[in-house]
Design an enzyme around this catalytic site. Structure first.
Site, short mmCIF file in Angstrom:
data_model
loop_
_atom_site.label_atom_id
_atom_site.label_comp_id
_atom_site.label_asym_id
_atom_site.label_seq_id
_atom_site.Cartn_x
_atom_site.Cartn_y
_atom_site.Cartn_z
N ALA A 64 -10.51 -10.62 3.57
CA ALA A 64 -11.16 -11.55 4.51
C ALA A 64 -10.65 -11.22 5.91
O ALA A 64 -9.56 -10.66 6.06
CB ALA A 64 -10.81 -12.98 4.13
N GLY A 107 -9.75 -10.30 -0.24
CA GLY A 107 -11.15 -10.61 -0.50
C GLY A 107 -11.95 -9.37 -0.91
O GLY A 107 -12.95 -9.49 -1.62
N GLU A 110 -11.39 -9.10 -4.49
CA GLU A 110 -12.12 -10.21 -5.13
C GLU A 110 -13.62 -9.91 -5.16
O GLU A 110 -14.31 -10.23 -6.13
CB GLU A 110 -11.83 -11.51 -4.37
N GLU A 130 -2.37 -11.35 -0.02
CA GLU A 130 -2.40 -12.62 0.71
C GLU A 130 -1.02 -13.25 0.83
O GLU A 130 -0.73 -13.94 1.81
CB GLU A 130 -3.37 -13.61 0.02
N1 CAA Z 1 -8.76 -8.65 8.78
C1 CAA Z 1 -8.94 -8.30 10.06
N2 CAA Z 1 -8.65 -7.08 10.55
C2 CAA Z 1 -8.15 -6.17 9.68
C3 CAA Z 1 -7.93 -6.47 8.32
C4 CAA Z 1 -8.26 -7.79 7.86
N3 CAA Z 1 -8.13 -8.17 6.58
N4 CAA Z 1 -7.41 -5.39 7.71
C5 CAA Z 1 -7.32 -4.43 8.66
N5 CAA Z 1 -7.76 -4.90 9.84
C6 CAA Z 1 -7.83 -4.17 11.12
C7 CAA Z 1 -6.46 -4.01 11.75
O1 CAA Z 1 -6.11 -5.17 12.45
C8 CAA Z 1 -6.71 -2.80 12.65
O2 CAA Z 1 -7.38 -3.23 13.80
P1 CAA Z 1 -6.89 -2.68 15.26
O3 CAA Z 1 -7.16 -1.20 15.20
O4 CAA Z 1 -7.79 -3.41 16.20
O5 CAA Z 1 -5.44 -3.01 15.35
C9 CAA Z 1 -7.68 -1.95 11.84
O6 CAA Z 1 -8.27 -2.83 10.87
C10 CAA Z 1 -7.01 -0.83 11.09
O7 CAA Z 1 -5.95 -1.39 10.33
P2 CAA Z 1 -4.44 -0.85 10.37
O8 CAA Z 1 -4.14 -0.25 11.71
O9 CAA Z 1 -3.55 -1.95 9.89
O10 CAA Z 1 -4.53 0.34 9.30
P3 CAA Z 1 -3.38 0.89 8.35
O11 CAA Z 1 -3.97 2.10 7.68
O12 CAA Z 1 -2.09 1.03 9.09
O13 CAA Z 1 -3.15 -0.26 7.24
C11 CAA Z 1 -3.87 -1.91 5.63
C12 CAA Z 1 -4.19 -0.59 6.34
C13 CAA Z 1 -2.65 -1.75 4.69
C14 CAA Z 1 -5.09 -2.25 4.78
C15 CAA Z 1 -3.58 -3.03 6.68
O14 CAA Z 1 -4.63 -3.03 7.63
C16 CAA Z 1 -3.51 -4.41 6.08
O15 CAA Z 1 -2.48 -4.77 5.54
N6 CAA Z 1 -4.59 -5.20 6.23
C17 CAA Z 1 -4.61 -6.59 5.78
C18 CAA Z 1 -4.76 -6.67 4.25
C19 CAA Z 1 -4.72 -8.12 3.83
O16 CAA Z 1 -3.74 -8.83 4.03
N7 CAA Z 1 -5.82 -8.61 3.18
C20 CAA Z 1 -5.92 -9.98 2.74
C21 CAA Z 1 -6.68 -10.81 3.75
S1 CAA Z 1 -6.71 -12.54 3.35
C22 CAA Z 1 -7.90 -12.71 2.18
O17 CAA Z 1 -8.57 -11.78 1.79
C23 CAA Z 1 -8.08 -14.12 1.64
C24 CAA Z 1 -9.03 -14.27 0.50
O18 CAA Z 1 -8.63 -14.29 -0.64
C25 CAA Z 1 -10.46 -14.49 0.71
#
Ligand code: CAA
Length: 256
Positions: A64, A107, A110, A130
């Site tokens: 998400a 998400g 999911e 998460e």
């Molecule tokens: N939401 C918003 N932006 C996101 C994102 C997310 N879930 N995942 C990645 N991005 C964005 C980053 O902020 C970044 O943007 P900028 O270039 O503007 O900074 C861009 O995508 C590239 O990401 P990274 O620079 O972080 O790339 P990376 O290769 O170093 O890492 C990753 C990749 C491990 C996937 C890391 O981006 C990450 O940990 N992302 C979040 C994953 C996460 O926590 N997901 C769960 C979300 S909550 C949810 O899903 C709730 C639910 O159950 C519905």
């Protein structure tokens, strides 16, 4: 509409591609609206027999959109109730294949798990991170992952934020097949074409009956299966399938 989802129909297959590459296909509210609209439209379209959801080689979806939620209060989340509309994806009757490469997290994982089959590239990484954000999965992760891989492995993924490689996910029963990263989309389309050749109503009823196995007791599920099995004898495709078998020719199924 903002092109967060790209759609096409090819060989009876409706393809929806997540298209927010700069944020690893993070599932914003707008993207989810567009995805649900695309899936419901494929479900209504007689031309479409199977649906494929995919992302890019780098990310199916990284979850998400965290930016959408960071400042939200309980009341904001409760009143918007955004995750309830994911039920509309569960209610799609045609089979959905997730073609997954790269990050398939939160998400994103999911979403893949709501699909009926998952074709994963060997680079795919599945996870529910998460917990690192101070929350837990909210779109089915605690329920579907546990049913797919069992309590003891699901706990590690959900409580410790462990990622599963494509091979680990396959061994655990989360993934239908693992293929090379060059072939994940092509292999998902091959599987989709195999299903699209089959009688569409029986395919949809088969999806429904298998899905019920996760929701009903064994006795209720067996009873349900028997009833829908008998109901297929009302279709022309059943007559055609059995006639074609007797005449030793390929059947021509029309979804009637
Ligand atoms: N939401 C918003 N932006 C996101 C994102 C997310 N879930 N995942 C990645 N991005 C964005 C980053 O902020 C970044 O943007 P900028 O270039 O503007 O900074 C861009 O995508 C590239 O990401 P990274 O620079 O972080 O790339 P990376 O290769 O170093 O890492 C990753 C990749 C491990 C996937 C890391 O981006 C990450 O940990 N992302 C979040 C994953 C996460 O926590 N997901 C769960 C979300 S909550 C949810 O899903 C709730 C639910 O159950 C519905």
């Amino acid at each position: 509409m903002n092109n967060n989802i790209l759609t096409k129909i090819e060989d009876h297959i409706g393809v929806a591609t997540l298209n927010r590459p700069k944020v690893l296909n993070a599932l914003s509210s707008e993207l989810m609206d567009e995805l649900i609209e695309a899936l419901e439209s494929f479900d209504r379209d007689r031309e479409v027999r199977v649906i494929v959801i995919t992302g890019s080689e780098k990310a199916f979806a990284a979850g998400a959109d965290i930016g959408d939620m960071a400042e939200a209060s309980f009341l904001d989340m409760y009143e918007k109730n955004n995750l309830a509309r994911w039920l509309k994806i569960k209610n799609v009757r045609k089979p959905i294949i997730a073609a997954v490469s790269g990050f398939c997290l939160g998400g994103g994982c999911e979403l893949a798990m709501i699909c009926d089959m998952i074709v994963a590239s060997e680079s795919a990484k599945f996870g529910q991170p998460e917990i690192n954000l101070g929350i837990i999965p909210g779109a089915g992760g605690t329920q579907r992952l546990t049913r797919a891989i069992g309590k003891y492995r699901a706990m590690e993924v959900i409580l410790a934020g462990k990622f599963l490689s494509a091979h680990e996910a396959f061994e655990a029963g989360l993934v239908t097949r693992v293929v090379s990263k060059e072939r994940f989309y092509a292999e998902a389309m091959i599987l989709a074409r195999e299903i699209a050749k089959r009688p569409p109503i029986a395919v949809q009823i088969g999806k429904d009956a298998v899905s019920k196995a996760l929701e009903l007791s064994l006795n209720d599920g067996l009873e349900y299966e028997r009833r829908v099995f008998y109901s297929l004898f009302a279709t022309q495709d059943q007559k055609e399938g059995m006639k074609a078998f007797a005449e030793k020719r390929p059947a021509k199924f029309e979804g009637r």
